[in-house]
Design a protein around this motif. Structure first.
Motif, PDB file in Angstrom:
ATOM      1  N   GLU A  32       6.489   8.195  -8.576  1.00  0.00           N
ATOM      2  CA  GLU A  32       5.042   8.176  -8.305  1.00  0.00           C
ATOM      3  C   GLU A  32       4.682   7.334  -7.081  1.00  0.00           C
ATOM      4  OE1 GLU A  32       3.527   6.688 -11.968  1.00  0.00           O
ATOM      5  OE2 GLU A  32       4.015   8.517 -13.098  1.00  0.00           O
ATOM      6  N   GLY A  33       5.702   6.820  -6.371  1.00  0.00           N
ATOM      7  CA  GLY A  33       5.441   5.889  -5.280  1.00  0.00           C
ATOM      8  C   GLY A  33       4.595   6.456  -4.165  1.00  0.00           C
ATOM      9  N   ALA A  34       4.903   7.674  -3.711  1.00  0.00           N
ATOM     10  CA  ALA A  34       4.132   8.263  -2.619  1.00  0.00           C
ATOM     11  C   ALA A  34       2.701   8.548  -3.055  1.00  0.00           C
ATOM     12  CB  ALA A  34       4.808   9.536  -2.131  1.00  0.00           C
ATOM     13  N   ASP A  35       2.536   9.070  -4.268  1.00  0.00           N
ATOM     14  CA  ASP A  35       1.180   9.325  -4.768  1.00  0.00           C
ATOM     15  C   ASP A  35       0.367   8.033  -4.801  1.00  0.00           C
ATOM     16  OD1 ASP A  35       1.459  12.066  -5.131  1.00  0.00           O
ATOM     17  OD2 ASP A  35       2.212  11.853  -7.176  1.00  0.00           O
ATOM     18  N   THR A  36       1.012   6.925  -5.166  1.00  0.00           N
ATOM     19  CA  THR A  36       0.316   5.636  -5.191  1.00  0.00           C
ATOM     20  C   THR A  36      -0.138   5.229  -3.797  1.00  0.00           C
ATOM     21  OG1 THR A  36       1.575   4.908  -7.122  1.00  0.00           O
ATOM     22  CG2 THR A  36       0.552   3.195  -5.788  1.00  0.00           C
ATOM     23  N   VAL A  37       0.723   5.412  -2.801  1.00  0.00           N
ATOM     24  CA  VAL A  37       0.357   5.073  -1.418  1.00  0.00           C
ATOM     25  C   VAL A  37      -0.847   5.881  -0.962  1.00  0.00           C
ATOM     26  CG1 VAL A  37       1.114   5.198   0.993  1.00  0.00           C
ATOM     27  CG2 VAL A  37       2.678   4.349  -0.762  1.00  0.00           C
ATOM     28  N   PHE A  38      -0.771   7.187  -1.114  1.00  0.00           N
ATOM     29  CA  PHE A  38      -1.849   8.028  -0.604  1.00  0.00           C
ATOM     30  C   PHE A  38      -3.134   7.852  -1.416  1.00  0.00           C
ATOM     31  CE2 PHE A  38       1.914  10.249   1.130  1.00  0.00           C
ATOM     32  CZ  PHE A  38       1.562  10.209   2.478  1.00  0.00           C
ATOM     33  N   SER A  39      -3.002   7.544  -2.712  1.00  0.00           N
ATOM     34  CA  SER A  39      -4.189   7.250  -3.518  1.00  0.00           C
ATOM     35  C   SER A  39      -4.876   5.970  -3.038  1.00  0.00           C
ATOM     36  CB  SER A  39      -3.778   7.118  -4.988  1.00  0.00           C
ATOM     37  OG  SER A  39      -4.877   6.721  -5.782  1.00  0.00           O
ATOM     38  N   THR A  40      -4.087   4.940  -2.738  1.00  0.00           N
ATOM     39  CA  THR A  40      -4.652   3.689  -2.225  1.00  0.00           C
ATOM     40  C   THR A  40      -5.335   3.914  -0.885  1.00  0.00           C
ATOM     41  OG1 THR A  40      -2.972   2.368  -3.355  1.00  0.00           O
ATOM     42  CG2 THR A  40      -4.088   1.337  -1.478  1.00  0.00           C
ATOM     43  N   ILE A  41      -4.719   4.709  -0.031  1.00  0.00           N
ATOM     44  CA  ILE A  41      -5.310   5.010   1.278  1.00  0.00           C
ATOM     45  C   ILE A  41      -6.668   5.675   1.107  1.00  0.00           C
ATOM     46  CG2 ILE A  41      -5.048   6.504   3.305  1.00  0.00           C
ATOM     47  CD1 ILE A  41      -1.997   5.923   3.077  1.00  0.00           C
ATOM     48  N   ARG A  42      -6.748   6.627   0.180  1.00  0.00           N
ATOM     49  CA  ARG A  42      -8.037   7.288  -0.054  1.00  0.00           C
ATOM     50  C   ARG A  42      -9.043   6.328  -0.663  1.00  0.00           C
ATOM     51  NH1 ARG A  42      -4.385  11.429  -1.647  1.00  0.00           N
ATOM     52  NH2 ARG A  42      -4.557  10.772  -3.832  1.00  0.00           N
ATOM     53  N   GLU A  43      -8.602   5.551  -1.644  1.00  0.00           N
ATOM     54  CA  GLU A  43      -9.507   4.638  -2.353  1.00  0.00           C
ATOM     55  C   GLU A  43     -10.086   3.583  -1.419  1.00  0.00           C
ATOM     56  OE1 GLU A  43      -9.091   1.382  -5.968  1.00  0.00           O
ATOM     57  OE2 GLU A  43      -7.860   3.191  -6.008  1.00  0.00           O
ATOM     58  N   GLU A  44      -9.259   3.042  -0.534  1.00  0.00           N
ATOM     59  CA  GLU A  44      -9.709   1.984   0.373  1.00  0.00           C
ATOM     60  C   GLU A  44     -10.152   2.520   1.729  1.00  0.00           C
ATOM     61  OE1 GLU A  44     -10.238  -0.868  -0.674  1.00  0.00           O
ATOM     62  OE2 GLU A  44      -8.943  -1.135  -2.431  1.00  0.00           O
ATOM     63  N   GLN A  45     -10.101   3.858   1.891  1.00  0.00           N
ATOM     64  CA  GLN A  45     -10.511   4.516   3.135  1.00  0.00           C
ATOM     65  C   GLN A  45      -9.793   3.901   4.351  1.00  0.00           C
ATOM     66  OE1 GLN A  45     -14.806   4.718   3.407  1.00  0.00           O
ATOM     67  NE2 GLN A  45     -15.019   5.552   1.351  1.00  0.00           N
ATOM     68  N   ILE A  46      -8.474   3.854   4.252  1.00  0.00           N
ATOM     69  CA  ILE A  46      -7.648   3.287   5.311  1.00  0.00           C
ATOM     70  C   ILE A  46      -7.339   4.369   6.350  1.00  0.00           C
ATOM     71  CG2 ILE A  46      -5.434   2.194   5.857  1.00  0.00           C
ATOM     72  CD1 ILE A  46      -5.426   1.076   3.003  1.00  0.00           C
ATOM     73  N   TYR A  88      -1.640   1.088   8.124  1.00  0.00           N
ATOM     74  CA  TYR A  88      -1.691   1.000   6.662  1.00  0.00           C
ATOM     75  C   TYR A  88      -1.668  -0.457   6.214  1.00  0.00           C
ATOM     76  CZ  TYR A  88       0.075   1.458   1.820  1.00  0.00           C
ATOM     77  OH  TYR A  88       0.269   1.356   0.455  1.00  0.00           O
ATOM     78  N   ALA A  89      -0.798  -1.254   6.813  1.00  0.00           N
ATOM     79  CA  ALA A  89      -0.718  -2.674   6.449  1.00  0.00           C
ATOM     80  C   ALA A  89      -2.028  -3.389   6.762  1.00  0.00           C
ATOM     81  CB  ALA A  89       0.438  -3.342   7.195  1.00  0.00           C
ATOM     82  N   MET A  90      -2.589  -3.119   7.918  1.00  0.00           N
ATOM     83  CA  MET A  90      -3.851  -3.773   8.271  1.00  0.00           C
ATOM     84  C   MET A  90      -4.989  -3.294   7.374  1.00  0.00           C
ATOM     85  SD  MET A  90      -3.655  -4.333  12.409  1.00  0.00           S
ATOM     86  CE  MET A  90      -3.651  -2.601  12.844  1.00  0.00           C
ATOM     87  N   GLY A  91      -4.927  -2.032   6.954  1.00  0.00           N
ATOM     88  CA  GLY A  91      -5.915  -1.544   5.995  1.00  0.00           C
ATOM     89  C   GLY A  91      -5.777  -2.221   4.643  1.00  0.00           C
ATOM     90  N   LEU A  92      -4.541  -2.471   4.209  1.00  0.00           N
ATOM     91  CA  LEU A  92      -4.331  -3.217   2.966  1.00  0.00           C
ATOM     92  C   LEU A  92      -4.875  -4.639   3.081  1.00  0.00           C
ATOM     93  CD1 LEU A  92      -0.699  -2.203   1.915  1.00  0.00           C
ATOM     94  CD2 LEU A  92      -2.815  -1.583   0.750  1.00  0.00           C
ATOM     95  N   ALA A  93      -4.670  -5.268   4.259  1.00  0.00           N
ATOM     96  CA  ALA A  93      -5.195  -6.618   4.468  1.00  0.00           C
ATOM     97  C   ALA A  93      -6.717  -6.643   4.382  1.00  0.00           C
ATOM     98  CB  ALA A  93      -4.724  -7.153   5.820  1.00  0.00           C
ATOM     99  N   GLU A  94      -7.357  -5.656   4.974  1.00  0.00           N
ATOM    100  CA  GLU A  94      -8.821  -5.562   4.879  1.00  0.00           C
ATOM    101  C   GLU A  94      -9.244  -5.387   3.424  1.00  0.00           C
ATOM    102  OE1 GLU A  94     -10.972  -6.173   7.030  1.00  0.00           O
ATOM    103  OE2 GLU A  94     -10.426  -5.503   9.040  1.00  0.00           O
ATOM    104  N   ALA A  95      -8.483  -4.601   2.667  1.00  0.00           N
ATOM    105  CA  ALA A  95      -8.816  -4.384   1.262  1.00  0.00           C
ATOM    106  C   ALA A  95      -8.680  -5.674   0.462  1.00  0.00           C
ATOM    107  CB  ALA A  95      -7.915  -3.298   0.678  1.00  0.00           C
ATOM    108  N   VAL A  96      -7.624  -6.447   0.743  1.00  0.00           N
ATOM    109  CA  VAL A  96      -7.453  -7.738   0.049  1.00  0.00           C
ATOM    110  C   VAL A  96      -8.662  -8.622   0.311  1.00  0.00           C
ATOM    111  CG1 VAL A  96      -6.096  -9.868  -0.007  1.00  0.00           C
ATOM    112  CG2 VAL A  96      -4.941  -7.647   0.053  1.00  0.00           C
ATOM    113  N   LYS A  97      -9.087  -8.708   1.559  1.00  0.00           N
ATOM    114  CA  LYS A  97     -10.272  -9.506   1.899  1.00  0.00           C
ATOM    115  C   LYS A  97     -11.517  -8.982   1.192  1.00  0.00           C
ATOM    116  CE  LYS A  97     -11.196 -10.429   6.105  1.00  0.00           C
ATOM    117  NZ  LYS A  97     -11.465 -10.157   7.531  1.00  0.00           N
ATOM    118  N   ARG A  98     -11.672  -7.675   1.192  1.00  0.00           N
ATOM    119  CA  ARG A  98     -12.871  -7.064   0.601  1.00  0.00           C
ATOM    120  C   ARG A  98     -12.949  -7.351  -0.895  1.00  0.00           C
ATOM    121  NH1 ARG A  98     -12.306  -2.812   3.344  1.00  0.00           N
ATOM    122  NH2 ARG A  98     -11.036  -1.634   1.861  1.00  0.00           N
ATOM    123  N   HIS A  99     -11.807  -7.461  -1.557  1.00  0.00           N
ATOM    124  CA  HIS A  99     -11.790  -7.735  -2.990  1.00  0.00           C
ATOM    125  C   HIS A  99     -11.772  -9.233  -3.299  1.00  0.00           C
ATOM    126  CE1 HIS A  99     -11.451  -3.543  -4.115  1.00  0.00           C
ATOM    127  NE2 HIS A  99     -10.409  -3.383  -3.320  1.00  0.00           N
TER     128      HIS A  99
END
Length: 427
Positions: free
Chosen positions: A104-118, A188-199
């Motif tokens: 399920e790893g790839a689905d998790t990546v692409f789901s996170t990208i959609r959820e956080e609009q990365i 993707y990494a920078m989008g994850l960082a923005e998401a961490v800050k946002r949460h």
């Protein structure tokens, strides 16, 4: 001190970096995460979303390690193992849990990208593994059946179908996982960082963790410029071996990999060699891989038996191989070469380490860094939030530094030379 950022294709095409320099470090945190790569940022996002305080300390900058220098393949399986191997090594229930997590790893990546609009050129078009030789094709048929039994969208392609996808007639079939794909890893990494800050999480770059000490109330984390008290600590530093990172890095074999991007290809060439823009990685010992970026550059990689002068030599060799294998009408030339280190565990499986009550590390992506880190980070977050280790899908293993760790690159070079010899003998 932050190291100089390596020039890569991803730095040349990256989105603006998130503003992190204003983040103040609290004196205490529920969880301190060491390392702002995919694993650490994913864990921090999960912890922050749970309502706990998450502080990420990064020795250098976001994307300094394998996170920012990989090729952007999102592959939801193992590089050097398969379901049959996992069933041999683990009890049935534990094996099923790990396989479902990996699948399920790839689905998790692409789901996170959609959820956080990365914005990271996410392209979930599948991942293709062509089989070189009839024996390998039989192995991939069995692997396909095993993944299908676990409910994964995997199918075996005929040689003709593989040729339609790659233009190559040398293969005896191939495994296609429809959930795989490609991304721009630095974005993707920078989008994850923005998401961490946002949460509500905090990230500090240029904060190398020198030591982690257990106290009566938890852990004291000593880093460049300060000290922070934490209820739990996660070590997410992959192959690095300085400071606190040595606890993880010295348990794995480091492999230096070179990535190469060509100049953009003509559209008609792209339609011939990759009509669906699917990333490809075959089964040869001297692995042949390629993918396209958003501008139709070919991206591939390789390793060097002799590291001296490797940038120029590997760059030319990789592109020459692309030209030869794919029968490119024109030599596209080398646009840029960059390098990074992959960490390989001895059994090629991911693992958790417990360094003390509430202090955990996770490692073992083994060349599947984007999809596996998405899952490993989530599992580490569950551990930090108090879930018993025996209920987690990644096995917990005692951390043991590899003997003569400094000499493992020499062994890897010898293995590469042997792999090339084997492939020549198969021709």
């Amino acid at each position: 001190m932050q190291a100089h950022r390596q020039k890569t294709l991803w730095t040349l095409t990256a989105n603006p970096a998130p503003a992190l320099e204003t983040a103040s470090i609290p004196r205490t945190a529920d969880v301190v995460i060491i390392g702002a790569g995919f694993t650490g940022l994913t864990a921090a996002r999960e912890i922050a979303k749970s309502g706990k305080t998450a502080v990420v300390l990064e020795a250098s900058y976001i994307g300094a390690g394998a996170t920012g220098v990989n090729a952007g393949f999102v592959v939801p399986n193992f590089a050097k193992a398969d379901p049959a191997t996992v069933y041999q090594k683990l009890p049935r229930g534990k094996a099923d849990a790990l396989l479902r997590l990996v699948g399920e790893g790839a689905d998790t990546v692409f789901s996170t990208i959609r959820e956080e609009q990365i914005s990271c050129d996410a392209n979930q078009v599948g991942w293709l593994q062509p089989a070189y030789g009839t024996a390998t094709a039989d192995l991939l048929r069995k692997r396909t059946a095993d993944w299908q039994a676990l409910g994964r969208p995997v199918r075996f392609l005929s040689p003709q179908e593989v040729e339609q996808q790659t233009s190559l007639s040398i293969y005896s079939g191939g495994l296609l996982d429809e959930s795989g794909g490609t991304i721009h890893p630095l974005n993707y990494a920078m989008g994850l960082a923005e998401a961490v800050k946002r949460h509500g999480g905090v990230i500090r770059e240029g904060a190398e963790v020198r030591d982690v000490r257990q106290t009566s109330g938890g852990w004291t984390v000593i880093f460049t410029g300060g000290v922070i008290q934490a209820g739990a600590v996660l070590l997410c530093t992959n192959a690095f071996t300085t400071g606190a990172a040595g606890r993880l890095g010295r348990t794995t074999v480091p492999l230096r990999v070179y990535q190469v991007a060509t100049r953009p290809l003509p559209r008609e060439t792209v339609e011939r060699i990759s009509p669906n823009h699917r990333p490809v990685g075959d089964t040869r010992s001297n692995l042949f891989t390629y993918r396209l970026d958003r501008d139709n550059r070919l991206i591939s990689g390789g390793m060097a038996v002799i590291p001296v002068g490797a940038f120029e030599r590997i760059g030319k060799a990789v592109v020459d191989r692309l030209v030869s294998e794919l029968r490119l009408e024109q030599h596209p030339g080398v646009e840029i070469v960059w390098t990074g280190v992959a960490a390989m565990t001895p059994d090629f499986l991911p693992r958790l380490h417990e360094f003390g009550r509430g202090f955990f590390g996770g490692i073992g992506c083994n060349g599947r860094g984007i999809a596996m880190t998405a899952q490993l980070g989530r599992v580490l977050a569950r551990a930090a939030l108090g879930e018993p280790l025996e209920t987690l899908p990644v096995p917990t293993v005692k951390a043991r530094p590899l003997p003569f760790h400094a000499f493992t690159p020499i062994v890897a070079s010898a293995a590469l030379a042997h792999a090339r010899f084997k492939d020549r003998m198969m021709k």
